[in-house]
Design a protein around this motif. Structure first.
Motif, PDB file in Angstrom:
ATOM      1  N   SER A 172     133.960 147.579  19.451  1.00  0.00           N
ATOM      2  CA  SER A 172     132.968 147.677  18.401  1.00  0.00           C
ATOM      3  C   SER A 172     133.310 148.725  17.138  1.00  0.00           C
ATOM      4  CB  SER A 172     131.435 148.082  18.894  1.00  0.00           C
ATOM      5  OG  SER A 172     131.125 147.031  19.973  1.00  0.00           O
ATOM      6  N   TYR A 173     133.953 149.891  17.309  1.00  0.00           N
ATOM      7  CA  TYR A 173     134.291 150.657  16.414  1.00  0.00           C
ATOM      8  C   TYR A 173     135.378 150.134  15.663  1.00  0.00           C
ATOM      9  CZ  TYR A 173     136.159 154.997  14.505  1.00  0.00           C
ATOM     10  OH  TYR A 173     136.820 155.979  13.503  1.00  0.00           O
ATOM     11  N   PHE A 174     136.194 149.555  16.090  1.00  0.00           N
ATOM     12  CA  PHE A 174     137.467 148.961  15.267  1.00  0.00           C
ATOM     13  C   PHE A 174     136.658 147.864  14.404  1.00  0.00           C
ATOM     14  CE2 PHE A 174     140.404 145.363  14.536  1.00  0.00           C
ATOM     15  CZ  PHE A 174     141.194 145.946  13.885  1.00  0.00           C
ATOM     16  N   LEU A 175     135.563 146.896  14.802  1.00  0.00           N
ATOM     17  CA  LEU A 175     135.211 145.974  14.010  1.00  0.00           C
ATOM     18  C   LEU A 175     134.307 146.579  13.148  1.00  0.00           C
ATOM     19  CD1 LEU A 175     134.124 143.357  16.841  1.00  0.00           C
ATOM     20  CD2 LEU A 175     135.822 143.165  15.144  1.00  0.00           C
ATOM     21  N   SER A 176     133.518 147.619  13.254  1.00  0.00           N
ATOM     22  CA  SER A 176     132.649 148.402  12.489  1.00  0.00           C
ATOM     23  C   SER A 176     133.378 148.966  11.366  1.00  0.00           C
ATOM     24  CB  SER A 176     131.904 149.438  13.022  1.00  0.00           C
ATOM     25  OG  SER A 176     131.058 148.956  14.246  1.00  0.00           O
ATOM     26  N   ARG A 177     134.530 149.532  11.370  1.00  0.00           N
ATOM     27  CA  ARG A 177     135.304 149.889  10.266  1.00  0.00           C
ATOM     28  C   ARG A 177     136.016 148.970   9.515  1.00  0.00           C
ATOM     29  NH1 ARG A 177     139.279 154.767  11.524  1.00  0.00           N
ATOM     30  NH2 ARG A 177     139.301 154.661   9.342  1.00  0.00           N
ATOM     31  N   PHE A 178     136.419 147.898  10.107  1.00  0.00           N
ATOM     32  CA  PHE A 178     137.298 146.942   9.329  1.00  0.00           C
ATOM     33  C   PHE A 178     136.690 145.597   9.179  1.00  0.00           C
ATOM     34  CE2 PHE A 178     139.977 150.071  11.649  1.00  0.00           C
ATOM     35  CZ  PHE A 178     140.728 150.611  10.549  1.00  0.00           C
ATOM     36  N   THR A 250     128.603 150.270  15.007  1.00  0.00           N
ATOM     37  CA  THR A 250     129.206 150.298  16.357  1.00  0.00           C
ATOM     38  C   THR A 250     128.249 150.093  17.635  1.00  0.00           C
ATOM     39  OG1 THR A 250     131.068 151.814  15.657  1.00  0.00           O
ATOM     40  CG2 THR A 250     130.515 151.903  17.901  1.00  0.00           C
ATOM     41  N   TYR A 251     126.952 150.821  17.448  1.00  0.00           N
ATOM     42  CA  TYR A 251     126.120 150.975  18.418  1.00  0.00           C
ATOM     43  C   TYR A 251     125.397 149.407  18.486  1.00  0.00           C
ATOM     44  CZ  TYR A 251     126.458 155.685  19.137  1.00  0.00           C
ATOM     45  OH  TYR A 251     127.123 157.294  19.554  1.00  0.00           O
ATOM     46  N   PHE A 252     125.249 148.955  17.266  1.00  0.00           N
ATOM     47  CA  PHE A 252     124.542 147.804  16.918  1.00  0.00           C
ATOM     48  C   PHE A 252     125.379 146.469  17.602  1.00  0.00           C
ATOM     49  CE2 PHE A 252     124.353 143.717  14.307  1.00  0.00           C
ATOM     50  CZ  PHE A 252     122.905 143.509  14.174  1.00  0.00           C
ATOM     51  N   LEU A 253     126.778 146.737  17.414  1.00  0.00           N
ATOM     52  CA  LEU A 253     127.615 145.630  17.960  1.00  0.00           C
ATOM     53  C   LEU A 253     127.709 145.783  19.319  1.00  0.00           C
ATOM     54  CD1 LEU A 253     130.345 145.653  15.305  1.00  0.00           C
ATOM     55  CD2 LEU A 253     128.764 143.829  15.761  1.00  0.00           C
ATOM     56  N   MET A 254     127.665 147.053  19.886  1.00  0.00           N
ATOM     57  CA  MET A 254     127.565 147.179  21.562  1.00  0.00           C
ATOM     58  C   MET A 254     126.419 146.405  21.987  1.00  0.00           C
ATOM     59  SD  MET A 254     128.956 151.106  22.149  1.00  0.00           S
ATOM     60  CE  MET A 254     129.098 150.892  24.006  1.00  0.00           C
ATOM     61  N   ALA A 255     125.430 146.783  21.279  1.00  0.00           N
ATOM     62  CA  ALA A 255     123.926 145.739  21.771  1.00  0.00           C
ATOM     63  C   ALA A 255     124.347 144.306  21.889  1.00  0.00           C
ATOM     64  CB  ALA A 255     122.801 146.185  21.117  1.00  0.00           C
TER      65      ALA A 255
END
Length: 322
Positions: A172-178, A250-255
């Motif tokens: 999720s962090y990777f997707l959030s950044r890029f 990141t937290y949004f994508l984790m959900a």
């Protein structure tokens, strides 16, 4: 001087809140709940044997076994005292993690009403593991990868399912950044198809796993109140534009991943329920981390409704009785 006084009062509140909730989780003034007798049974039979003896006798993770043995043999705590201390640390860590949010008190209250009944009050190993993963997520945003790895390992040794949270957090962090939020969401929900295909390939193994969990043979309820309100919250958050930082995305994508896993493993309940419960809790970081306005009113109302509904369901399911 005023800032120091406010900080001191915040600390006093945090200690008091953690203490009260830890007392509820440990000493059970409202009833034992469904899982606590299992922990009592385990703790009564816990001795002063070696680490290999512990791991061969009990199915719990090694970190929890060592903590319980230390509490009983060295500190001479009874099981209620041990749980109270462990849950005090768990809640205190979560309070610290929420302290950097826009409305930390609202985030904390959201967590308590939505997740305290099923975690600190019921699944104490998972509760402590999640608190360590909360801390680990903060290290990711600061680029402290060694601390992230250490905390993730600690979480794993209290509850093995935290490995899922660690992997999903990194993805999720990777997707959030890029990637954009829309593209990231498309990737996340497309993963549901991949999970479903993966289950199909290894269906024999998963059927054996399902058979080993005789208490989880029913398929999950897709249209449960938790799922509906959780999904509506994500939609409202996306439409309001409040998911505007790497941390929030990141937290949004984790959900989002929690629903992806739920759909992908629908026919295998143990693999659908556990990840959803594990990942959806990270929604607490975005439940109230935005400026309250007409634009964000819908998501705030949905967050309150979600917390109220889950708390009601916890009570009706007997999580505070028995």
């Amino acid at each position: 001087m005023a800032i120091k006084k406010a900080s001191f009062l915040n600390l006093c509140f945090a200690v008091a809140a953690a203490g009260v909730l830890a007392y509820v989780a440990g000493y059970r003034p409202f009833g034992l709940g469904p899982d606590f007798p299992n922990y009592e049974f385990f703790y009564d039979r816990l001795g002063s044997g070696s680490f290999s003896d512990l791991t061969s006798q009990f199915r719990f993770e090694p970190g929890f076994l060592l903590a319980a043995q230390y509490a009983k043999v060295i500190l001479q705590l009874d099981v209620m005292g041990f749980v109270a201390v462990l849950m005090f640390v768990s809640i205190a860590i979560k309070l610290y993690c929420f302290s950097g949010l826009k409305y930390p008190l609202l985030a904390f209250l959201f967590y308590i009403f939505a997740w305290f009944p099923v975690h600190e009050n019921t699944q104490i190993r998972a509760a402590f593991s999640i608190s360590l993963m909360f801390l680990a997520s903060l290290q990711v945003f600061k680029g402290r990868w060694a601390y992230f790895a250490l905390l993730s390992c600690g979480a794993y040794f209290f509850h093995a399912s935290s490995l899922i949270a660690a992997v999903v957090l990194l993805v999720s962090y990777f997707l959030s950044r890029f990637g954009s939020v829309f593209l990231s969401m498309a990737v996340v929900f497309a993963s549901a198809i991949l999970f479903y295909m993966f289950v199909g390939v290894f269906s024999g193994h998963f059927m054996a796993l399902r058979a080993s969990y005789v208490d989880a043979v029913n398929a999950p309820t897709i249209f449960s109140g938790v799922n509906i309100l959780g999904f509506l919250f994500l939609v409202a958050s996306y439409l309001s534009g409040s998911i505007d930082t790497v941390e929030k995305r990141t937290y949004f994508l984790m959900a989002c991943f929690s629903f992806s896993l739920l759909f992908g493993f629908y026919n295998f309940p143990v693999l659908a329920h556990r990840p959803r419960e594990l990942l959806l809790v990270f929604m607490a970081f975005i439940a109230f981390d935005y400026k309250l306005s007409y634009r964000t009113l819908a998501q705030a109302v949905i967050a309150v409704a979600l917390a109220g509904w889950v708390f009601y369901r916890g009570i009706s399911m007997g999580l505070f009785s028995g």
